[in-house]
Design a protein around this motif. Structure first.
Motif, short mmCIF file in Angstrom:
data_model
loop_
_atom_site.label_atom_id
_atom_site.label_comp_id
_atom_site.label_asym_id
_atom_site.label_seq_id
_atom_site.Cartn_x
_atom_site.Cartn_y
_atom_site.Cartn_z
N LEU A 57 15.33 134.13 63.12
CA LEU A 57 14.08 133.40 63.24
C LEU A 57 13.04 134.24 63.98
N GLU A 98 12.18 137.23 63.48
CA GLU A 98 12.69 138.56 63.80
C GLU A 98 11.66 139.66 63.60
N PRO A 156 19.81 136.24 66.65
CA PRO A 156 20.65 135.25 65.97
C PRO A 156 19.84 134.36 65.04
N GLY A 157 20.27 134.26 63.81
CA GLY A 157 19.59 133.43 62.83
C GLY A 157 18.39 134.08 62.19
#
Length: 349
Positions: free
Chosen positions: A184, A186, A181-182
């Protein structure tokens, strides 16, 4: 002297662990062939989806998708699941068959360069080709690497398999993905997720069958020769108060000579410790060697060693190689296990 660990072990200890990767990742590979022919209607979780021609095609090839995998309209099989808030996934698609069984390593490298290389970024151009048996004992040749999507630069792990099936090679592509999610962190997290999602790749590979069955994974002639494996690493330490520095290092090499008469010779030499005060050690052994199925057994005068054979391809320079996993390391083909425990022996002459 106790044998020092591979430098990758120390790297893993320092870096630690995390997980991550993204799954809507077929991209350009969808245009490469997909699954040809007929397939059953998409199954619900608990059902078994069967690729075309099941339970077997001419040449003995078949692929039975695991329970819970969804069949897409374009012929792909896909599985996605939640892992502590992240989304992991695996896709599998089939490319057109390649006539003939000769030079599987070279043909796999060619497909890898021309197809995988055309549709992804950061694709290694000289892939290390490995070997393994499918669930029914048919041989397969494979390679894999972490790549980047061209449209959004996300990380994926792509594996390409060529499965022997009668008079042809059947290519299968597996795409592991991760999304957090988002987004960040990754990219870094994705690199730690491959071992987690790879378990589902192995699950899918249990449904792959080919032929002929019973051929050796590595011929005896490929084992005969003089091979060497070597590795080294170093770390420098700086005293924050005095500014003084210290360096430690670990380095070792292993030589094997496998004779056509089934005799072998083993030599080990290594050094470890603080630079300037390193400890050195050596070891040697001799005995007989044998290959059964995919295991190389070395019965020495001092001890018996066993290795899982996972490769015997040519290096980019044209030298013969043997890619081995030692017994006691789990013999796992998961990405981290191969990278940490695999030993690539290169022919000396």
């Amino acid at each position: 002297m106790a044998r020092p660990k591979s430098p990758l072990v120390w790297i893993l200890l320092v870096v630690g662990g995390a997980c991550a990767f993204c799954c809507t990742g077929t991209l350009g590979l969808m245009a490469l062939g997909l699954f040809a022919g007929d397939s059953d209607t998409p199954g619900t979780p608990g059902a078994v989806n069967r690729a075309r021609g099941s339970p077997g095609e001419p040449g003995g090839f078949a692929f039975d998708a695991p329970q819970g995998w969804k069949t897409q309209e374009d012929g792909r099989f896909i599985l996605e699941w939640d892992d502590r808030g992240d989304t992991l996934g695996v896709e599998v698609l089939r490319l057109p068959a390649l006539p003939g069984l000769d030079d599987a390593e070279g043909r796999l490298a060619k497909v890898w360069q021309e197809r995988i290389g055309a549709d992804w970024n950061r694709v290694p151009q000289n892939p290390l080709v490995m070997r393994r048996f499918m669930s029914n004992g048919a041989r397969a040749f494979f390679t894999a690497a972490e790549v980047r999507a061209k449209n959004n630069d996300r990380s994926f792990r792509v594996s390409l398999y060529l499965v022997e099936a009668g008079d042809r090679l059947e290519p299968l592509v597996f795409i592991q993905s991760f999304m957090t999610p988002g987004g960040l962190g990754e990219a870094m997290s994705a690199s730690f997720s491959w071992n987690t999602s790879y378990a589902r790749v192995e699950e899918a590979l249990k449904g792959v069958r080919g032929s002929p069955v019973g051929l050796p994974l590595v011929d005896d002639a490929e084992v005969v020769g003089h091979f060497r494996y070597g590795t080294s690493s170093a770390a420098q330490w700086v005293n924050a108060y005095t500014g003084g520095s210290t360096m430690t290092a670990v380095s070792y090499s292993i030589d094997y000579t496998f004779g056509a008469n089934r005799a072998f010779q083993y030599k080990f030499g290594g050094a470890s410790g603080q630079v300037g005060a390193m400890k050195f050690g050596s070891e040697d052994d001799q005995g007989t060697w044998s290959v059964q199925h995919d295991v190389l057994t070395l019965t020495g005068a001092k001890r018996t060693r066993r290795y899982l054979l996972i490769g015997a391809a040519r290096s980019p320079e044209g030298k013969r190689t043997l890619y081995l996993l030692q017994e006691g390391q789990g013999w796992s083909l998961a990405p981290g296990a191969i990278g940490r425990d695999g030993e690539l022996y290169v022919a000396v002459d």
